[in-house]
Enzyme design. Structure first.
Site, PDB file in Angstrom:
ATOM      1  N   TYR A 121      13.117  -8.735  43.648  1.00 17.58           N
ATOM      2  CA  TYR A 121      12.333  -8.930  42.429  1.00 17.58           C
ATOM      3  C   TYR A 121      13.251  -9.189  41.248  1.00 17.58           C
ATOM      4  O   TYR A 121      14.463  -8.987  41.324  1.00 17.58           O
ATOM      5  CB  TYR A 121      11.427  -7.715  42.156  1.00 17.58           C
ATOM      6  CG  TYR A 121      12.149  -6.501  41.587  1.00 17.58           C
ATOM      7  CD1 TYR A 121      12.963  -5.710  42.390  1.00 17.58           C
ATOM      8  CD2 TYR A 121      12.028  -6.149  40.252  1.00 17.58           C
ATOM      9  CE1 TYR A 121      13.625  -4.597  41.875  1.00 17.58           C
ATOM     10  CE2 TYR A 121      12.678  -5.044  39.726  1.00 17.58           C
ATOM     11  CZ  TYR A 121      13.477  -4.277  40.545  1.00 17.58           C
ATOM     12  OH  TYR A 121      14.134  -3.193  40.035  1.00 17.58           O
TER      13      TYR A 121
ATOM     14  N   LYS B  80      18.892  -6.898  44.277  1.00 15.61           N
ATOM     15  CA  LYS B  80      17.754  -6.335  43.533  1.00 15.61           C
ATOM     16  C   LYS B  80      16.522  -6.298  44.435  1.00 15.61           C
ATOM     17  O   LYS B  80      15.598  -7.109  44.309  1.00 15.61           O
ATOM     18  CB  LYS B  80      17.494  -7.152  42.254  1.00 15.61           C
ATOM     19  CG  LYS B  80      16.633  -6.414  41.230  1.00 15.61           C
ATOM     20  CD  LYS B  80      16.733  -7.073  39.873  1.00 15.61           C
ATOM     21  CE  LYS B  80      15.764  -6.518  38.855  1.00 15.61           C
ATOM     22  NZ  LYS B  80      16.040  -5.158  38.406  1.00 15.61           N
TER      23      LYS B  80
ATOM     24  N   GLU C 280      25.026   4.062  37.435  1.00 15.68           N
ATOM     25  CA  GLU C 280      24.192   3.380  36.429  1.00 15.68           C
ATOM     26  C   GLU C 280      22.928   4.200  36.244  1.00 15.68           C
ATOM     27  O   GLU C 280      22.757   5.244  36.869  1.00 15.68           O
ATOM     28  CB  GLU C 280      23.866   1.955  36.889  1.00 15.68           C
ATOM     29  CG  GLU C 280      23.099   1.903  38.201  1.00 15.68           C
ATOM     30  CD  GLU C 280      22.853   0.489  38.724  1.00 15.68           C
ATOM     31  OE1 GLU C 280      22.737  -0.449  37.916  1.00 15.68           O
ATOM     32  OE2 GLU C 280      22.758   0.340  39.947  1.00 15.68           O
TER      33      GLU C 280
ATOM     34  N   LEU D 207      23.764  -2.594  40.249  1.00 16.71           N
ATOM     35  CA  LEU D 207      23.142  -3.895  40.018  1.00 16.71           C
ATOM     36  C   LEU D 207      23.900  -4.594  38.889  1.00 16.71           C
ATOM     37  O   LEU D 207      24.144  -3.973  37.853  1.00 16.71           O
ATOM     38  CB  LEU D 207      21.679  -3.706  39.606  1.00 16.71           C
ATOM     39  CG  LEU D 207      20.913  -5.012  39.453  1.00 16.71           C
ATOM     40  CD1 LEU D 207      20.515  -5.559  40.821  1.00 16.71           C
ATOM     41  CD2 LEU D 207      19.688  -4.837  38.588  1.00 16.71           C
TER      42      LEU D 207
HETATM   43  N1  PDD Z   1      15.639  -2.815  36.054  1.00 20.86           N
HETATM   44  N2  PDD Z   1      20.366  -1.259  37.081  1.00 20.86           N
HETATM   45  C1  PDD Z   1      19.233  -1.072  37.746  1.00 20.86           C
HETATM   46  C2  PDD Z   1      19.229  -0.165  38.926  1.00 20.86           C
HETATM   47  C3  PDD Z   1      18.049  -1.720  37.322  1.00 20.86           C
HETATM   48  O1  PDD Z   1      16.905  -1.549  37.998  1.00 20.86           O
HETATM   49  C4  PDD Z   1      18.098  -2.552  36.183  1.00 20.86           C
HETATM   50  C5  PDD Z   1      16.904  -3.296  35.677  1.00 20.86           C
HETATM   51  C6  PDD Z   1      19.318  -2.707  35.518  1.00 20.86           C
HETATM   52  C7  PDD Z   1      19.469  -3.602  34.319  1.00 20.86           C
HETATM   53  O2  PDD Z   1      19.447  -4.950  34.696  1.00 20.86           O
HETATM   54  P1  PDD Z   1      18.945  -6.085  33.693  1.00 20.86           P
HETATM   55  O3  PDD Z   1      19.714  -5.913  32.443  1.00 20.86           O
HETATM   56  O4  PDD Z   1      19.285  -7.334  34.385  1.00 20.86           O
HETATM   57  O5  PDD Z   1      17.467  -5.885  33.486  1.00 20.86           O
HETATM   58  C8  PDD Z   1      20.436  -2.051  35.995  1.00 20.86           C
HETATM   59  C9  PDD Z   1      14.461  -3.587  35.735  1.00 20.86           C
HETATM   60  C10 PDD Z   1      14.256  -3.824  34.296  1.00 20.86           C
HETATM   61  C11 PDD Z   1      13.261  -2.962  36.422  1.00 20.86           C
HETATM   62  O6  PDD Z   1      13.437  -2.559  37.552  1.00 20.86           O
HETATM   63  O7  PDD Z   1      12.172  -2.928  35.857  1.00 20.86           O
END
Ligand code: PDD
Length: 281
Positions: free
Chosen positions: A33, A147, A179, A204
Site C-alpha cells: 500500500y 510497505k 522508527e 521503511l
Molecule cells: N505510514 N515508517 C512506517 C512504519 C510507516 O508506516 C510510515 C508511513 C512511515 C513514514 O513514511 P512516509 O513519510 O512515506 O509516509 C515510516 C503511513 C502514513 C500509514 O501507514 O498510514
C-alpha cells in the site's frame, strides 16, 4: 456522504466496492500500500510514493497494475470526484484472488483499490502542539523496507500506546530506535545535529523523511544518518516524527521523559514551516 472508490478499473460508490474473500491481501496480507497526503487538493511528494510503490511491488513480484501515469490519473480522479481538499489518497495493490494456497501462480492478476480520506493535516492538534510517544519493542518482520499491508505488529503497538495516552510508539530493536509504528523518528542532539536512522531493511524508507532531509540540507542544518538509542532520544534537545499523514509532528515527550521544555522546539517548527511552504507550492 458516500465516497467514490476506485476498484479494478471502476469508480463506484463505497457500498459497491467489494473484493473477493479469496483475495490474497485478505488471506495472507499479500499486498502493498501507499499513502499520499493531499493539501489544497494537490498530492504531496507523490513521485516519491509512486517510486516506493513500484519498488515494494517489485520486491514481492507483484506487477504494477497500471502505468505510473495511469495511477496518478486515478489519484486525481478520486480527489476530484470526492472534492478532497485535505487528507490522504490510499492505494493498495494485492496479488489478486485465487483458492487459498501458500503458493501462487506467476500470472495472477493483481487487485488494485484506491480511496480518499478527508482529514485535517496542517491544523491537526498533534502537528501544532506536538505529541507524546511511547517506547515499545519492534516485533515486526525483517523486511520493513517493503510497505506491505501486513500491519498487525503496528496495529497492536499503536493500540497499546493509545491505551497509555500516547499518540505513537517508537519501536526499539537491540536498544536502538528503528522508527515509529507508522512514522519516521528524528531527534535533535544537544549539538544541533538532526539524527535519524539510515535506510535499510530495518525501516521503511519514508518519503517525508527524504523530503525533510533534503530541505534540512538546503537550510544548512547538520544531519547525521545513524542509529540512536532510547537513552539518547530521551536526552535529545528536540524530537519529531514524519509521515505523509502527520507531516512534521513535534515529539514533546518520550515515555515519561519531557523533551526540551515540553513544547515544539524551534528547529522542528522551522522544518514544519518550510515543509508546508514547499508542499503548498
Ligand atoms: N505510514 N515508517 C512506517 C512504519 C510507516 O508506516 C510510515 C508511513 C512511515 C513514514 O513514511 P512516509 O513519510 O512515506 O509516509 C515510516 C503511513 C502514513 C500509514 O501507514 O498510514
Amino acid at each position: 456522504m458516500s465516497r467514490t472508490i476506485y476498484i479494478n478499473g471502476d469508480y463506484v460508490a463505497e457500498a459497491e466496492a467489494k473484493v473477493s474473500v479469496f483475495d490474497r491481501g485478505f488471506l495472507f496480507g499479500d499486498g502493498i500500500y501507499e499513502v499520499s497526503a493531499v493539501i489544497g487538493g494537490r498530492l504531496i511528494d507523490n513521485d516519491l510514493h509512486l517510486s516506493r510503490l513500484e519498488r515494494s511491488l517489485k520486491e514481492i513480484s507483484i506487477p504494477l497494475p497500471l502505468s505510473r501515469e495511469e495511477i496518478v490519473d486515478v489519484q486525481r480522479e478520486l480527489i476530484a470526484r470526492n472534492a478532497l481538499q485535505e487528507g490522504v489518497v490510499y492505494l493498495q495493490v494485492t496479488r489478486g484472488a485465487a483458492d487459498r494456497d501458500f503458493g501462487f501462480a506467476d500470472d495472477m492478476k493483481p487487485s488494485f483499490v484506491a480511496f480518499s480520506q478527508a482529514k485535517n493535516l496542517v491544523n491537526a492538534n498533534s502537528v501544532k502542539n506536538g505529541v507524546a510517544v511511547d517506547i515499545a519493542p519492534d516485533t515486526r518482520w525483517a523486511r520493513r523496507d517493503i510497505k506491505t499491508v501486513m500491519l498487525l505488529a503496528q496495529v497492536l503497538a499503536k493500540r497499546a500506546a493509545k491505551a497509555k495516552g500516547f499518540h505513537e510508539a517508537w519501536l526499539v530493536e537491540d536498544g536502538f530506535v528503528t522508527e515509529g509504528a507508522s512514522s519516521t523518528a528524528f531527534i535533535l542532539t544537544k549539538d544541533d545535529v538532526i539524527v535519524t536512522r539510515p535506510n535499510s531493511q530495518a525501516i521503511l524508507p519514508g518519503c517525508t523523511r527524504r523530503a525533510v532531509m533534503k530541505m534540512a540540507e538546503g537550510q544548512k542544518l547538520r544531519i547525521e544518518e545513524r542509529l540512536f538509542t532510547v537513552e539518547e532520544a530521551r536526552e535529545a534537545k528536540e524530537a519529531f516524527l514524519t509521515s505523509a499523514s502527520s507531516l512534521v509532528t513535534p515529539v514533546i515527550r518520550i515515555g515519561d521523559h519531557v523533551i526540551g521544555d515540553g513544547t515544539p522546539g524551534p528547529v522542528t517548527k522551522r522544518l514544519q514551516t518550510i515543509y508546508l511552504e514547499l508542499a503548498r507550492n
